[in-house]
Each structure stands twice: as C-alpha cells, then as structure tokens.
Design an enzyme around this catalytic site. Structure first.
Site, PDB file in Angstrom:
ATOM      1  N   HIS A 248       3.679   6.501  -6.816  1.00 25.71           N
ATOM      2  CA  HIS A 248       2.806   7.523  -7.396  1.00 25.71           C
ATOM      3  C   HIS A 248       3.512   8.881  -7.294  1.00 25.71           C
ATOM      4  CE1 HIS A 248      -1.574   9.291  -7.591  1.00 25.71           C
ATOM      5  NE2 HIS A 248      -0.795   9.761  -8.529  1.00 25.71           N
TER       6      HIS A 248
ATOM      7  N   HIS B 211       1.729   4.472  -2.830  1.00 26.98           N
ATOM      8  CA  HIS B 211       1.774   5.931  -2.648  1.00 26.98           C
ATOM      9  C   HIS B 211       3.133   6.490  -3.083  1.00 26.98           C
ATOM     10  CE1 HIS B 211      -2.016   6.564  -0.643  1.00 26.98           C
ATOM     11  NE2 HIS B 211      -1.728   5.780   0.371  1.00 26.98           N
TER      12      HIS B 211
ATOM     13  N   HIS C  40       0.828  -1.207   0.000  1.00 29.84           N
ATOM     14  CA  HIS C  40       0.000   0.000   0.000  1.00 29.84           C
ATOM     15  C   HIS C  40       0.862   1.257   0.000  1.00 29.84           C
ATOM     16  CE1 HIS C  40      -3.791   2.151   1.205  1.00 29.84           C
ATOM     17  NE2 HIS C  40      -2.905   3.019   1.650  1.00 29.84           N
ATOM     18  N   GLU C  41       1.797   1.335   0.942  1.00 32.95           N
ATOM     19  CA  GLU C  41       2.598   2.556   1.081  1.00 32.95           C
ATOM     20  C   GLU C  41       3.569   2.733  -0.088  1.00 32.95           C
ATOM     21  OE1 GLU C  41       1.664   4.724   3.025  1.00 32.95           O
ATOM     22  OE2 GLU C  41       0.410   3.546   4.370  1.00 32.95           O
TER      23      GLU C  41
END
Length: 593
Positions: free
Chosen positions: A392, A389, A385-386
């Site tokens: 991105h 980020h 998940h991190e």
C-alpha cells in the site's frame, strides 16, 4: 541470539535509507538549518504567491527529511532496543520532532488569514502552486475551527497539559502496575505481566486462564478510582478542545481530522447492534466446541478447535503468501517478490529486538517490515498482513508527491486485511485436512470477533461516556464499570457468563486515550472484506480499482478513496456484507460438528 549473530539475508537493509551514518548526520544538520530558515518566513504569506510557494516547498522538504531521519533512527533502535547509541539517536529525533512542530506552528493560521478567492487566483496564475491545492484545501476547510494566532499559541501550550491523563495511564500501565504470580493446572507458578496476559488467555490450560483473568483484573480493580479519574480527565480535555474549536462534541472533532461524517460511526454501531444474533451464534458454537457447561470471559481467546502443530519455514511462508495473492495480478506479485529478494524484511527475533510486527518506511525509499517469525500459521498471516501495508505504501509513494503519500488511519488496515482474506480463501481451497480447515475458519471467525464486534463495543463505550461529559456529567468508577459490564452482556449474549471482573476491562485499553480511534479498526476490516469478496468473485475491473485505491495515498478523503472500489462506508452496506461473510463461515463450522 544476539543481533550480530543474525544472518544478513534475514535482516532488513536500512542502508537503502542511509548508506552510512555520515549521510544521516548531514541530513540532520541540513534540517536544522532549514528549520531556522523556515522560521524567518513567518509573517510573509501576505506578500503573494512567490512567498507562499517558497514556504510550501520548504515545508515539504523539511518534513520529508525529518521523516527519513526519524524512521532510520527508530528502526535502528528497534533492531536492539538495548543499544545505547541508537537509543540516543532515537531520543534526539523526538527532540527534533518537537522543534519542527514549534517552527511550523504558525503556518495554518497564516494560510487562514489569506483571502480564499485571492488564494485560488494565485494558484491559477502559478501552476506550481496547484500541487499544493489539496493540502491548502484541507486547511481552509477547517477555517471555522482554527483560532487566531494568540489563541492557537495558547491551545498549543494547553495541549501539553492535556496529555497528562494519557501520560499518567501510560506510566501506570507500562511501569507501575504489577501482578501476583499465578498457578496453572499442575500447580506450577507462572509470572503474569501485561505482555504475557494474552498468551495465558490463549492457553489450553483453563485453570491458568482463569487465574490470569482474575489476577489481572483484580489488580486493575485495586486502582479503579485512579484509572477512572484519568479516563474522565481525558474525556474532559477532549470535550474542552472540541468546544473551543466550535465543534458540537469530541466525536465530531476527532472524525473531522479525516473528513469522516459522524453518520459513519453511528451506522457502524447501529448495524452491529442489529447483527448481534450472529455473535450469539458464535458464542454458542464456542461453548459447544469447547465442551463447557458454562462459558466464561476467560474462554474467549483459546482456539475452539484443535490447533495444527505444523510449522512453516520462512521460505514456505513467502511462497504461500505469494500464491494466495495471485488474484492481484503479476505486477503485484513481482513487487512482493522484490521485497522478499531485497531485504525489505527483518525476519527473526533477537535479544533486544522490538516485539510484534509492523510495516514502516520513509518516502523516497522502499517500505520495511519488522517480524518476529517463529513459523506458526499465525506468523504466515502476519507476513501477508504486513506486506499488505508495505505494498500500500509502495503504491502511494510511487504515485503521489510527498504531502499526499501517507494514507489516513481510516483506510490503513484495508490492504493488510484484504491480503489476509485472500490468504485464508486460498488455504481453504487447497486443504483436504478437516482439522486444518476448522482451524482456519476458527482463525477468521476470531478476527471478526476481535476486530468488528469487540472494537465496535469499545466504540459504543466511548460514544456513551463522552456523551455524558459533553452534557456536563461526571464519570465515576462505579458508572464506568456498570456501563462497560452492561455493554459486554449485550455484545456477548446470554450464553456467555459476563464475569464481574470484566467490568474493569475498559481500564486497561490504551486506545481510549486517543478518543474515537478504535472504530476505524472495525470499519477498515469491513471495507477490506467487501473489497476482497469482490476480488474473489472476479468482479470486472475490481483489481484495477483496488490498485487505484492503493496508489491514491491521502489525495482524496478516505470515504471517497473507498468509493473507488465501489465501497461506500457512509452506508451500512459494507458492514452488512462483511457480516454476511462472517455468518457464512460460521454456518460452515456449525455444520462440521
């Protein structure tokens, strides 16, 4: 473990932002001088394109330096929040943030005083000004909602007062409220705090869950009139600012900040209402798997299947995540490995370290990830998940100038959730263990339940309560609790006992003090599932389109960014498609019992 006992390779390298703190101090001094210089440009924009270009360059430089200072100071503080040196540094950056806001407060009003046609002509004649076209367009787009300088100054001062309901709630929730001790099924006493509540709700000990649930909401009930007054005050201030700025209501103003049509918000709620039968199936399955005659609200978070005891080393976690993200291509995997190899990640817990996990960073340096890794499967998902980020941010930072590199909240959870969807798909493909398979499906179903259904219920609560205020009504404790309990019954259905305590749940949700924020968790999740489904199906060109999305920052409106991946959030389709995935996993788990 103390911070200094951590192995260096398991900590992030903040020296990549500032090699030493003398450089930090020099930038702080430079920013202070630039702010004084910027203040001197007030009133000059009417002098022509050269003045505008100087102001825009200076504005960009100031904000970029400030971001670098702010991120460094706070991430140092997060390494050990008890470190007085970095507490002070972080606090000083908050003061600088306030000064920067004050120094730049005049800019929007002066830009709006310029003739738009003349401004366009100036940009044609000065190519370097074209870089700021989108930034200036975002300001002029809201021209009817920006007031004159005198009123804007007044609104800024009133804005400080308007934070009072939020500040009251934060102080109450973080400092003042305390809870009685609770007992588990063995009769042993446990301490209950806001921070330990969720771990109690996830416990297999049903007695502990029930006692925690009743104790927590019992305390909120004691103060429900005060909390209702705070919520009502916050809704009133949002309504005031919306109307003063010539919006129809607070929802319109909140969504307009990211150019999101109100129809997106209402489509989400209407679509989720139609698909509530899928939630009812989930509740019935949870009841059956847990083997209860009655399912209560304190049974919502405990895993409904056996939890594998397996632990994963961090090295294993990195390999699992990298393997799962293979569909995104070799270049994406190479970036992932770069982050793993070059200390982008602060891995393990230590005394004083900030809890939880996040990705953050400053433009001009690589992104960083904070973890508190313990080796559970959930921790593996957190890493995926991190890093979603982080990559991105990396793509946006490398393709966009500073002013357009940061992406809006509406799309912020897309890359992270997309990574999780790819991870669960890969794990399900590779496991032969039925216990693990059921757990993985349970994990993903709970993500849907917590993000799409729960956040949409919150969004509907906000919509209904703010509408009452917009129409001149008053919000009372009785009214708020009755409305919330009714929504809870609607979203969870008849198989769930909506215990009377759940009527007070709204009173502990901090996001409600940022009105019309939470719906973005649901829309972002839906968009991510839609994109990941396209990637997993091998849709032609989707990986390239997705990377274009990752690289676009805020250079387009969020709705248009997602259209790059053929996902149109102005229609119900992405939400429908995400819920189709939910139902497919639900059906598999139903068949397995």
């Amino acid at each position: 473990m103390k911070r200094q006992e951590q192995q260096v390779e398991n900590t992030w390298r903040l020296e990549d932002i500032y090699e030493n703190e003398d450089l930090f101090s020099r930038d702080a001094e430079k920013l202070d001088a630039l702010m004084d210089e910027f203040a001197g440009f007030q009133g000059t924009l009417k002098d022509g394109r050269e003045a505008l270009l100087k102001v825009m360059r200076l504005y960009e430089e100031m904000n970029q330096i400030f971001e670098k200072l702010y991120v460094y100071a706070n991430q140092r503080n997060h390494e050990d929040t008890a470190n007085a040196k970095y507490q002070k540094m972080s606090g000083e950056m908050n003061i600088v943030a306030a000064k920067l806001s004050q120094v730049t407060a005049w800019l929007e009003s002066e830009i709006l005083e310029l003739d738009e046609a003349a401004l366009r002509q100036e940009m044609e004649q000065e190519p370097e000004l074209k870089k700021y076209d989108w930034f200036l367009t975002q300001i002029t787009r809201k021209k009817t909602h920006i007031l004159d300088k005198e009123k804007e100054s007044l609104m800024a001062r009133v804005g400080e007062l308007a934070q009072t309901p939020s500040n009251v709630f934060a102080m109450f929730n973080n400092a003042d409220i305390t809870f009685p001790e609770i007992t588990d099924e063995k009769g042993e006493k446990r301490k209950l705090t806001v921070g330990t509540f969720i771990s109690c709700m996830e416990s297999k000990d049903r007695t502990l869950r029930r006692h925690a649930f009743q104790a927590l909401y019992g305390e909120y009930k004691q103060y429900i009139n005060t909390l209702s007054a705070a919520y009502y005050g916050n809704a009133k201030q949002a309504d005031f600012f919306a109307k003063e700025r010539h919006y129809g209501n607070a929802m319109e103003e909140a969504l307009d900040g990211s150019s999101i049509p109100v129809s997106v918000y209402k489509n989400l709620i209407e679509t989720m209402r139609k698909r509530l039968p899928a939630m009812y199936r989930y509740v019935a399955l949870r009841k059956k798997l847990l083997g209860y005659e009655e399912l209560h609200m304190y049974d919502v978070y405990v895993p409904m299947v056996e939890t594998p005891e397996k632990k994963y080393s961090f090295e294993e976690a990195k390999e699992i995540v990298k393997r799962a993200l293979t569909p995104l291509g070799e270049d994406y995997q190479a970036l992932l490995q770069e982050g793993f190899n070059n200390r982008w990640i602060d891995v393990y817990e230590n005394e004083g370290k900030r809890t939880g996990a996040y990705s953050w960073g400053a433009y001009g340096s690589h992104p960083y990830v904070l973890l508190n890794y313990h080796g559970s499967l959930n921790d593996v998902f957190t890493l995926a998940h991190e890093m979603g980020h982080a990559l991105h941010s990396w793509h946006s930072d490398h393709k966009q100038p500073y002013l357009y590199a940061g992406y809006k909240i509406f799309v912020a959870e897309v890359a992270s959730t997309c990574n999780e969807a790819l991870l669960i798909s890969d794990l399900l493909k590779r496991t032969n263990d039925q216990t693990e398979r059921k757990y993985l499906i349970n994990y993903f179903l709970d993500q849907f339940k917590g993000t799409m259904y729960r956040q949409t219920m919150f969004a509907e609560f906000e919509m209904l309560t703010h509408d009452i205020v917009n129409q001149g009504g008053v919000l009372t404790a009785e009214q708020l609790c009755e409305l919330y309990l009714t929504l809870n019954k609607k979203y969870f259905g008849e198989e769930m006992i909506s215990d009377p305590e759940i009527a007070y749940e709204w009173a502990r949700i901090p996001h409600f003090y940022t009105p019309f924020y939470v719906y973005q968790y649901a829309t972002g999740f839906a968009a991510a599932i839609a994109i990941s489904s396209k990637i997993l199906k091998g849709e032609e060109g989707i990986v390239e389109k997705y990377k274009q999305f990752l690289s676009s920052g805020s250079s387009m409106d969020p709705i248009d960014l997602l259209k790059l991946c053929d996902v149109d959030m102005s229609t119900p389709q992405p939400v429908e498609e995400a819920l189709d995935v939910f139902e497919s996993y639900l059906s598999e788990l139903e068949k397995s019992i």
